[in-house]
Design an enzyme around this catalytic site. Structure first.
Site, PDB file in Angstrom:
ATOM      1  N   LYS A 194       0.858  -1.181   0.000  1.00  0.00           N
ATOM      2  CA  LYS A 194       0.000   0.000   0.000  1.00  0.00           C
ATOM      3  C   LYS A 194       0.893   1.230   0.000  1.00  0.00           C
ATOM      4  O   LYS A 194       1.698   1.434   0.917  1.00  0.00           O
ATOM      5  CB  LYS A 194      -0.899  -0.007   1.234  1.00  0.00           C
ATOM      6  CG  LYS A 194      -1.761   1.248   1.332  1.00  0.00           C
ATOM      7  CD  LYS A 194      -2.762   1.162   2.461  1.00  0.00           C
ATOM      8  CE  LYS A 194      -3.546   2.450   2.564  1.00  0.00           C
ATOM      9  NZ  LYS A 194      -4.542   2.417   3.643  1.00  0.00           N
ATOM     10  N   LYS A 247      -2.097  -1.434  -3.865  1.00  0.00           N
ATOM     11  CA  LYS A 247      -2.964  -0.265  -3.795  1.00  0.00           C
ATOM     12  C   LYS A 247      -2.133   1.002  -3.837  1.00  0.00           C
ATOM     13  O   LYS A 247      -1.143   1.063  -3.128  1.00  0.00           O
ATOM     14  CB  LYS A 247      -3.756  -0.338  -2.485  1.00  0.00           C
ATOM     15  CG  LYS A 247      -4.643   0.848  -2.223  1.00  0.00           C
ATOM     16  CD  LYS A 247      -5.213   0.756  -0.846  1.00  0.00           C
ATOM     17  CE  LYS A 247      -6.010   2.026  -0.599  1.00  0.00           C
ATOM     18  NZ  LYS A 247      -6.465   2.138   0.746  1.00  0.00           N
TER      19      LYS A 247
HETATM   20  C1  PBG Z   1      -7.408   3.396   5.656  1.00  0.00           C
HETATM   21  C2  PBG Z   1      -7.684   3.314   4.200  1.00  0.00           C
HETATM   22  C3  PBG Z   1      -7.488   4.290   3.210  1.00  0.00           C
HETATM   23  C4  PBG Z   1      -7.994   3.766   2.029  1.00  0.00           C
HETATM   24  C5  PBG Z   1      -8.450   2.487   2.322  1.00  0.00           C
HETATM   25  N1  PBG Z   1      -8.218   2.226   3.656  1.00  0.00           N
HETATM   26  C6  PBG Z   1      -6.999   5.669   3.291  1.00  0.00           C
HETATM   27  C7  PBG Z   1      -5.608   5.954   3.643  1.00  0.00           C
HETATM   28  O1  PBG Z   1      -4.745   5.088   3.775  1.00  0.00           O
HETATM   29  O2  PBG Z   1      -5.364   7.154   3.849  1.00  0.00           O
HETATM   30  C8  PBG Z   1      -8.048   4.473   0.714  1.00  0.00           C
HETATM   31  C9  PBG Z   1      -9.148   4.019  -0.192  1.00  0.00           C
HETATM   32  C10 PBG Z   1      -9.441   4.934  -1.311  1.00  0.00           C
HETATM   33  O3  PBG Z   1      -8.795   5.980  -1.533  1.00  0.00           O
HETATM   34  O4  PBG Z   1     -10.384   4.605  -2.030  1.00  0.00           O
HETATM   35  N2  PBG Z   1      -6.102   3.312   6.037  1.00  0.00           N
END
Ligand code: PBG
Length: 324
Positions: A194, A247
């Site tokens: 991520k 992601k």
């Molecule tokens: C929580 C999380 C996030 C997303 C999914 N889980 C936001 C982040 O890490 O700031 C992003 C999902 C999206 O942008 O559609 N940690």
């Protein structure tokens, strides 16, 4: 022309192109995210994500029902609590918003696959994904809270636990907690690679989870790195992840491909909020056709090697009969 090779023969008609097509998008592979608000009778459109709302449980149930009628049977839940605190206690509260939503959704739609995002950032007053001390995001003390959150989701009926925090060792901590409580069959979908990304902007507006100081670059990955994604994924596999994730998706198609080549587990990709907003913005401004943009983007993510995709486009795809 001296060469007999004419690749254009395989593109001569729609029917030939269908035969020659290498990537077929299977709608059963799509997962629809939901933002659930504490309260009743609430439906708040997210301005930057046309077509997506923040809804209280009663209204979320209605959206889930109409989506289900259109064929969407896999969803991902995010909770937005009424109150946030230092330690994100709403995340592991048995009567927290996701836990309540889970019980209702599973009661009304037992045939649905309900995945729950496990993270603290929607629940912490500082907006970070872990516990904070001074300016630091603490790793190990956060693990226990994530494990408690995962367990409370399991107890409320979640079908799959999806940790998105990027703390080191959280898959193992969650696996231990689940197993110790008898949830050894509960799958873990790990947000393994991520990246720290500007494409999460609309999500943070939706979840009210923007960090109040600094950013997430001390725990989420640096977009300059690809080898490191392999390391993150292999660690999660070792710790017991059942499905791994890359992601965001669009700027990371090379990472999806790389991960595909080194693991046998199912691979998920998250087509994130900002990627959805870009398509919607282009459509609104008349700069592009939403259907064609969506088809091309979703196809490219599968072509790169994803087995399953989380996307806010899922609702439009099923409603409009795309990829049928
Ligand atoms: C929580 C999380 C996030 C997303 C999914 N889980 C936001 C982040 O890490 O700031 C992003 C999902 C999206 O942008 O559609 N940690």
């Amino acid at each position: 022309m001296l060469n007999h090779q004419r690749p254009r023969r395989n593109r001569a008609s729609k029917l030939i192109r269908d035969i020659a097509a290498e990537t077929i998008v299977d709608r059963n592979k799509l997962i629809m995210p939901h933002f659930i608000l504490e309260g009743k009778g609430l439906r708040e459109p997210i301005t930057s994500m046309p077509g997506i709302n923040r809804s209280s449980i009663d209204n979320a149930l209605k959206e889930i029902e109409s989506d289900y009628k259109n064929g969407i049977d896999k969803i991902l839940l995010f909770g937005i609590p009424e109150r946030k605190d230092e330690n994100g206690s709403g995340a592991y509260d048995r009567n927290g918003v996701v836990q309540k939503a889970l019980r209702e959704i599973k009661k009304q739609f037992p045939g649905l696959l309900v995945i729950t995002d496990v993270c603290l950032c929607e629940y912490t007053s500082h907006g970070h994904c872990g516990m904070v001390d001074g300016g630091n995001i603490l790793n190990d003390p956060t693990l226990e809270l994530l494990a408690r959150t995962a367990l409370s989701h399991a107890e409320s009926g979640s079908d799959m636990i999806a940790p998105s925090d990027m703390m080191d060792g959280r898959v193992l901590a969650i696996r231990h907690a689940l197993d110790a409580a008898g949830f050894d069959d509960m799958p873990i979908l790990a947000y393994s690679a991520k990246y720290s990304s500007a494409f999460y902007g609309p999500f943070r507006e939706a979840a009210g989870s923007a960090p109040q100081f600094g950013d997430r670059s001390t725990y989420q990955m640096d977009c300059r790195n690809a080898r490191e994604a392999e390391r993150e994924v292999l660690l999660d596999v070792e710790e017991g992840a059942d499905i791994v994730m890359v992601k965001p998706a669009l700027s990371y198609l090379d990472i999806i491909r790389r991960v595909r080549e080194i693991i046998d587990l199912p691979l998920c990709a998250y087509n994130v909020s900002g990627e959805y907003s870009m398509v919607k913005a282009m459509g609104k401004l008349g700069y592009g056709d939403e259907e064609r943009l969506t088809r091309e983007i979703i196809t490219s993510i599968f072509r790169a090697g994803a087995d399953t995709v989380i996307s806010y486009h899922t609702r439009d795809i099923f409603r409009n009969g795309w990829f049928l």
